[in-house]
Design a protein around this motif. Structure first.
Motif, short mmCIF file in Angstrom:
data_model
loop_
_atom_site.label_atom_id
_atom_site.label_comp_id
_atom_site.label_asym_id
_atom_site.label_seq_id
_atom_site.Cartn_x
_atom_site.Cartn_y
_atom_site.Cartn_z
N GLU A 199 0.84 -1.21 0.00
CA GLU A 199 0.00 0.00 0.00
C GLU A 199 0.86 1.25 0.00
N LYS A 200 1.91 1.24 0.79
CA LYS A 200 2.81 2.40 0.87
C LYS A 200 3.42 2.69 -0.50
N LYS A 201 3.90 1.66 -1.17
CA LYS A 201 4.50 1.86 -2.49
C LYS A 201 3.47 2.35 -3.51
N PHE A 202 2.21 1.91 -3.35
CA PHE A 202 1.19 2.34 -4.29
C PHE A 202 0.86 3.83 -4.09
N VAL A 203 0.79 4.27 -2.85
CA VAL A 203 0.55 5.70 -2.60
C VAL A 203 1.73 6.53 -3.11
N GLU A 204 2.93 6.00 -2.99
CA GLU A 204 4.10 6.68 -3.56
C GLU A 204 3.94 6.86 -5.06
N ASN A 243 -13.89 -4.14 1.28
CA ASN A 243 -13.84 -2.80 0.70
C ASN A 243 -12.59 -2.68 -0.16
N PRO A 244 -12.70 -2.50 -1.47
CA PRO A 244 -11.50 -2.31 -2.30
C PRO A 244 -10.66 -1.15 -1.76
N ASP A 245 -9.35 -1.24 -1.93
CA ASP A 245 -8.43 -0.31 -1.26
C ASP A 245 -8.43 1.10 -1.84
N PHE A 246 -8.47 1.22 -3.18
CA PHE A 246 -8.30 2.54 -3.80
C PHE A 246 -9.32 2.76 -4.92
N PHE A 247 -9.76 4.02 -5.04
CA PHE A 247 -10.58 4.47 -6.15
C PHE A 247 -9.85 5.63 -6.81
N ILE A 248 -9.59 5.51 -8.11
CA ILE A 248 -8.83 6.53 -8.84
C ILE A 248 -9.69 7.04 -9.99
N LYS A 249 -9.87 8.35 -10.08
CA LYS A 249 -10.74 8.93 -11.10
C LYS A 249 -9.93 9.63 -12.18
N LYS A 250 -10.27 9.33 -13.43
CA LYS A 250 -9.68 10.01 -14.58
C LYS A 250 -10.81 10.25 -15.58
N ASP A 251 -11.21 11.51 -15.73
CA ASP A 251 -12.38 11.85 -16.53
C ASP A 251 -13.61 11.14 -15.97
N ILE A 259 -5.18 -3.95 -3.44
CA ILE A 259 -3.73 -4.14 -3.34
C ILE A 259 -3.40 -5.36 -2.48
N LYS A 260 -2.51 -6.20 -3.00
CA LYS A 260 -2.02 -7.36 -2.26
C LYS A 260 -0.53 -7.52 -2.51
N SER A 261 0.09 -8.42 -1.77
CA SER A 261 1.49 -8.75 -2.00
C SER A 261 1.61 -9.58 -3.27
N ASP A 262 2.78 -9.62 -3.86
CA ASP A 262 3.01 -10.42 -5.06
C ASP A 262 2.67 -11.89 -4.78
N ASN A 263 1.99 -12.51 -5.75
CA ASN A 263 1.68 -13.95 -5.72
C ASN A 263 0.73 -14.36 -4.60
N ASP A 264 -0.06 -13.43 -4.07
CA ASP A 264 -1.01 -13.77 -3.00
C ASP A 264 -2.28 -14.34 -3.62
N ASP A 265 -2.24 -15.61 -3.99
CA ASP A 265 -3.36 -16.24 -4.70
C ASP A 265 -4.22 -17.08 -3.75
N SER A 266 -4.53 -16.55 -2.60
CA SER A 266 -5.33 -17.27 -1.61
C SER A 266 -6.75 -17.49 -2.11
N LEU A 267 -7.45 -18.45 -1.54
CA LEU A 267 -8.85 -18.70 -1.89
C LEU A 267 -9.70 -17.47 -1.60
N THR A 299 -9.26 -3.98 -10.73
CA THR A 299 -8.08 -4.83 -10.89
C THR A 299 -7.50 -5.20 -9.54
N PHE A 300 -7.00 -6.43 -9.44
CA PHE A 300 -6.16 -6.86 -8.31
C PHE A 300 -4.73 -6.51 -8.70
N LEU A 301 -4.02 -5.85 -7.83
CA LEU A 301 -2.70 -5.34 -8.19
C LEU A 301 -1.69 -5.62 -7.08
N SER A 302 -0.46 -5.91 -7.48
CA SER A 302 0.64 -6.11 -6.53
C SER A 302 1.86 -5.35 -7.05
#
Length: 337
Positions: A199-204, A243-251, A259-267, A299-302
């Motif tokens: 999350e920190k890296k995404f806000v950066e 609750n999804p972590d982020f909402f980003i508006k463009k137009d 946001i999750k860690s890389d390869n976090d493919d949990s059920l 999107t799910f993003l890491s």
């Protein structure tokens, strides 16, 4: 294939002998392979073995020794590249491996996964002004939380809260204290808390010079009580909400990011991904029915895909449904198992 970027920025933090932290940025060129090289390797792999099942391509079906032609293979690769918004003649090694896997795989009927159908009742507008304030225990704040705020914070934070805020800042380590150019801090809240490194890296990323100018605004959602999506981990299990972590508006476009860690493919993530995709599919259909211009893209993003995500937002490919993250592919592949 996964959305690809040929170059990847890398940031390294190092400490000098006086204990001062410095940030060094470098651009890493990814190793690429041409379409011709990929085709040659596939043709070589065909030699000495028969296909054990049908391989389906635009020109027809192939069984046993009737292998696809070089042109069929090229057409398949080029179409796969167009699907992720790529028109060049080179692939990353990762995408090349996915192409090899497609030709090595067997055609089989995969088991279906029951999908809950949910009827749309009514569109309910949500206002970020109604979002509850975020709180954190002092001990947790000092130990785990990173703060993001604009360089105009003294005029944005109420006077009675400013003294407390300054006191907290004094207790934080430098890497936890992030004062952002006010023109890059495009969120309606005056302070953003992050607890986990992804999350920190995404806000950066959201507040960086290279990305912030390509979006209108963004909000980091609360863990509970703002925008909830129901999901079911297994058939017959109890429904939960996330609750999804982020909402980003463009137009008129709103990108919704979990946001999750890389390869976090949990059920759990597999179920969330399935439910969220269906939720926003229904929402967009309802918006279109009511002739509303807004559209949502989930999107799910890491961290491994932050740079490629940024490129796709900047040039608009994400709104053409051409962006797929590593984690999305992993969750969807897992969903078919």
């Amino acid at each position: 294939m996964v959305s690809q970027s040929e170059k990847e920025p890398k940031k390294t933090t190092y400490e000098d002998i006086k204990g001062h932290l410095h940030l060094k940025s470098t651009i890493i060129q990814k190793e690429l392979i041409s379409i011709d090289e990929v085709i040659n390797k596939i043709i070589e792999s065909f030699k000495g073995r028969a296909l054990e099942a049908k391989l389906i391509f635009p020109s027809g079906e192939y069984e046993q020794e009737k292998l696809p032609s070089i042109q069929d293979i090229r057409t398949f690769i080029e179409k796969s590249m167009r699907d992720i918004g790529e028109n060049g003649s080179f692939l990353t090694l990762e995408n090349a491996d996915k192409i090899y896997g497609r030709f090595n795989g067997l055609l089989r009927k995969k088991p279906t996964t029951p999908v809950l159908e949910k009827a749309v009742d009514i569109l309910v507008p949500l206002n970020t002004a109604d979002m509850k304030s975020e709180t954190s225990r002092y001990g947790t704040l000092i130990r785990d939380v990173s703060l993001f705020f604009s360089d105009n914070y003294k005029n944005e934070i109420e006077e009675d809260e400013l003294t407390i805020f300054e006191a907290v800042r004094q207790e934080l380590k430098k890497r936890q204290d992030n004062e952002i150019n006010r023109y890059n801090f495009k969120t309606p809240v005056n302070v953003v808390f992050t607890t986990l490194e992804p999350e920190k890296k995404f806000v950066e990323l959201l507040t960086s010079d290279g990305f912030s100018q390509h979006i209108d605004t963004w909000i980091k959602s609360r863990d509970k009580g703002f925008y909830s999506i129901d999901y079911q981990k297994n058939k017959g299990s109890k429904f939960k909400a996330f609750n999804p972590d982020f909402f980003i508006k463009k137009d008129n476009n709103i990108i919704v990011v979990e946001i999750k860690s890389d390869n976090d493919d949990s059920l759990e993530n597999k179920a969330k991904n399935r439910a969220a995709k269906r939720h926003f599919e229904l929402l967009n259909a309802e918006l279109e029915k009511h002739r509303k211009p807004d559209r949502y893209y989930f999107t799910f993003l890491s961290p491994v895909d932050y740079n490629t995500f940024a490129d796709n937002v900047k040039d608009g490919r994400i709104f053409e449904l051409k962006f797929r993250s590593h984690l999305e592919i992993l969750l969807e592949d897992c969903d078919d198992d």
